[in-house]
Design an enzyme around this catalytic site. Structure first.
Site, PDB file in Angstrom:
ATOM      1  CG  ASP A   1      38.425  49.525  33.892  1.00  0.00           C
ATOM      2  OD1 ASP A   1      37.463  49.060  34.539  1.00  0.00           O
ATOM      3  OD2 ASP A   1      39.221  50.340  34.379  1.00  0.00           O
TER       4      ASP A   1
ATOM      5  CB  VAL B   1      43.197  42.068  35.748  1.00  0.00           C
ATOM      6  CG1 VAL B   1      43.331  43.323  34.929  1.00  0.00           C
ATOM      7  CG2 VAL B   1      42.716  42.360  37.174  1.00  0.00           C
TER       8      VAL B   1
ATOM      9  CG  ASN C   1      46.187  51.523  37.436  1.00  0.00           C
ATOM     10  OD1 ASN C   1      46.669  52.188  38.341  1.00  0.00           O
ATOM     11  ND2 ASN C   1      44.890  51.615  37.093  1.00  0.00           N
TER      12      ASN C   1
ATOM     13  CE1 TYR D   1      44.838  48.398  47.501  1.00  0.00           C
ATOM     14  CE2 TYR D   1      46.183  49.363  49.242  1.00  0.00           C
ATOM     15  CZ  TYR D   1      45.715  49.374  47.932  1.00  0.00           C
ATOM     16  OH  TYR D   1      46.144  50.350  47.060  1.00  0.00           O
TER      17      TYR D   1
ATOM     18  CE  LYS E   1      47.584  47.638  45.296  1.00  0.00           C
ATOM     19  NZ  LYS E   1      47.635  47.707  43.822  1.00  0.00           N
TER      20      LYS E   1
HETATM   21  N1  LIG Z   1      44.411  56.140  45.072  1.00  0.00           N
HETATM   22  C1  LIG Z   1      45.380  55.877  45.924  1.00  0.00           C
HETATM   23  O1  LIG Z   1      45.578  56.612  46.903  1.00  0.00           O
HETATM   24  C2  LIG Z   1      46.284  54.691  45.705  1.00  0.00           C
HETATM   25  C3  LIG Z   1      47.385  54.569  46.554  1.00  0.00           C
HETATM   26  C4  LIG Z   1      48.253  53.499  46.373  1.00  0.00           C
HETATM   27  C5  LIG Z   1      48.030  52.583  45.351  1.00  0.00           C
HETATM   28  N2  LIG Z   1      46.949  52.727  44.547  1.00  0.00           N
HETATM   29  C6  LIG Z   1      46.775  51.722  43.487  1.00  0.00           C
HETATM   30  O2  LIG Z   1      46.644  52.364  42.237  1.00  0.00           O
HETATM   31  C7  LIG Z   1      45.819  51.573  41.380  1.00  0.00           C
HETATM   32  C8  LIG Z   1      44.693  52.441  40.844  1.00  0.00           C
HETATM   33  O3  LIG Z   1      43.948  52.933  41.945  1.00  0.00           O
HETATM   34  P1  LIG Z   1      42.855  54.085  41.835  1.00  0.00           P
HETATM   35  O4  LIG Z   1      42.937  54.844  43.089  1.00  0.00           O
HETATM   36  O5  LIG Z   1      42.934  54.771  40.531  1.00  0.00           O
HETATM   37  O6  LIG Z   1      41.543  53.158  41.907  1.00  0.00           O
HETATM   38  P2  LIG Z   1      40.071  53.335  41.295  1.00  0.00           P
HETATM   39  O7  LIG Z   1      39.194  52.428  42.077  1.00  0.00           O
HETATM   40  O8  LIG Z   1      39.717  54.765  41.222  1.00  0.00           O
HETATM   41  O9  LIG Z   1      40.248  52.750  39.823  1.00  0.00           O
HETATM   42  C9  LIG Z   1      40.532  51.376  39.653  1.00  0.00           C
HETATM   43  C10 LIG Z   1      40.138  50.946  38.259  1.00  0.00           C
HETATM   44  O10 LIG Z   1      40.379  49.523  38.185  1.00  0.00           O
HETATM   45  C11 LIG Z   1      39.250  48.921  37.557  1.00  0.00           C
HETATM   46  N3  LIG Z   1      39.138  47.527  37.974  1.00  0.00           N
HETATM   47  C12 LIG Z   1      38.737  47.050  39.179  1.00  0.00           C
HETATM   48  N4  LIG Z   1      38.711  45.710  39.155  1.00  0.00           N
HETATM   49  C13 LIG Z   1      39.117  45.338  37.914  1.00  0.00           C
HETATM   50  C14 LIG Z   1      39.298  44.084  37.278  1.00  0.00           C
HETATM   51  N5  LIG Z   1      39.028  42.924  37.914  1.00  0.00           N
HETATM   52  N6  LIG Z   1      39.744  44.057  36.006  1.00  0.00           N
HETATM   53  C15 LIG Z   1      39.982  45.223  35.349  1.00  0.00           C
HETATM   54  N7  LIG Z   1      39.799  46.436  35.891  1.00  0.00           N
HETATM   55  C16 LIG Z   1      39.379  46.485  37.160  1.00  0.00           C
HETATM   56  C17 LIG Z   1      38.058  49.773  37.984  1.00  0.00           C
HETATM   57  O11 LIG Z   1      36.942  49.595  37.128  1.00  0.00           O
HETATM   58  C18 LIG Z   1      38.665  51.182  37.919  1.00  0.00           C
HETATM   59  O12 LIG Z   1      38.542  51.729  36.629  1.00  0.00           O
HETATM   60  C19 LIG Z   1      45.327  50.402  42.225  1.00  0.00           C
HETATM   61  O13 LIG Z   1      46.137  49.264  41.991  1.00  0.00           O
HETATM   62  C20 LIG Z   1      45.519  50.898  43.643  1.00  0.00           C
HETATM   63  O14 LIG Z   1      45.675  49.859  44.564  1.00  0.00           O
HETATM   64  C21 LIG Z   1      46.066  53.755  44.708  1.00  0.00           C
END
Ligand SMILES: NC(=O)c1ccc[n+]([C@@H]2O[C@H](COP(=O)([O-])OP(=O)(O)OC[C@H]3O[C@@H](n4cnc5c(N)ncnc54)[C@H](O)[C@@H]3O)[C@@H](O)[C@H]2O)c1
Length: 261
Positions: free
Chosen positions: A38, A60, A86, A155, A159
């Site tokens: 992360d 990433v 993720n 976004y 996806k």
């Molecule tokens: N929360 C939702 O409702 C939801 C719905 C559909 C999909 N998602 C997907 O699930 C995944 C996680 O989402 P979340 O809601 O936990 O998000 P979040 O923002 O709470 O957590 C994301 C994490 O990714 C890390 N991150 C961001 N950029 C980064 C990089 N360049 N390299 C490494 N780490 C990095 C952040 O520091 C954080 O710890 C994402 O891919 C998101 O698109 C989330």
């Protein structure tokens, strides 16, 4: 009793918080050895200390960081069984307000990040697949990769790319005889810091009312609630485990019925 992921070595990106943290916790409970990558070093370190995992700085979108991850995993663990891509970025604004830099930033994390992770770690995953139990790549897409939502073009597009990249890799690895399965998970609304931020944008653009937006979001979901990271983690544990040994190229939708309507 052995866990469902006993002794499997797992790399999870973006696991300092939210869905990734939920997956890390659930997989650790099932006996996996976890490496968290992360950009949030403090959050990743705190979670790693709590669940007995390793935290490494990983952006990433950086090929160099992925190579450092590969070197660390090879040097300290000697194998990699599961890769959970993720990490992701959300951006809520109308298409006309997306700058090219915004677009590229979202793509660099959400799409390039998965390409780079799969490319850099493929050799280790292939080796793991020779053990008699297939390696597993789990890519976190979204229901926004299946259906459209307003004011999040970059976004949604990213996806959709994750969904197709997962199927393409599943077929490529199978065609080459590599025992690496690859599947995508499509979360609905899951309460995390990312969703909290997105909801602010939805309130602003009128998609949900400012008064009690969370109840309104729950009401849009057939199961009438907002999901939690554990809901997604259960799917990831299944796709990582040998229980899903005949499963590759699928899109596992975990959304309380949102896109089934
Ligand atoms: N929360 C939702 O409702 C939801 C719905 C559909 C999909 N998602 C997907 O699930 C995944 C996680 O989402 P979340 O809601 O936990 O998000 P979040 O923002 O709470 O957590 C994301 C994490 O990714 C890390 N991150 C961001 N950029 C980064 C990089 N360049 N390299 C490494 N780490 C990095 C952040 O520091 C954080 O710890 C994402 O891919 C998101 O698109 C989330």
């Amino acid at each position: 009793m052995a866990g469902r992921l006993q002794d499997k070595v797992v790399c999870i990106t973006g696991a300092a918080q939210g869905i990734g943290a939920g997956i890390a916790e659930a997989m650790a409970q099932e006996g996996a050895r976890i490496i968290i990558g992360d950009v949030n070093d403090e959050g990743a370190g705190a979670l790693a200390a709590r669940i007995g995992a390793t935290a490494l700085h990983l952006d990433v979108s950086s090929p160099e960081d992925w190579q450092a991850m590969a070197d660390h995993v090879a040097g300290h663990f000697g194998k990699l069984d599961i890769l959970v891509n993720n990490a992701g970025l959300e951006l809520v604004k109308p298409m006309q307000d997306h700058s090219l830099a915004d677009w590229r930033k979202v793509m660099s994390v959400n799409v390039d990040g998965i390409f780079l992770g799969c490319k850099t770690l493929e050799a280790m995953l292939r080796e793991s697949g020779k053990s008699g139990s297939s390696a597993s790549v789990i890519n976190i897409s979204s229901i926004a990769g299946i259906v459209g939502y307003p004011d999040q073009l970059a976004y949604n597009t990213s996806k959709g790319a994750v969904r197709h990249m997962s199927k393409s890799l599943a077929i490529e690895w199978a065609a080459h005889g590599d025992a690496i399965r690859c599947n995508s998970i499509h979360p609905g609304c899951i309460r995390t810091p990312m969703l909290e931020m997105a909801v602010e944008g939805w309130v602003e653009n009128g998609s949900v009312p400012a008064y009690d937006p969370w109840t309104a979001i729950a009401a849009l979901c057939p199961l009438n609630r907002v999901g939690m990271p554990e809901d997604i983690a259960m799917g990831a544990v299944y796709l990582g485990s040998d229980e899903s040994r005949f499963v590759t190229g699928i899109e596992l939708v975990i959304d309380g019925g949102w896109v089934a309507r």
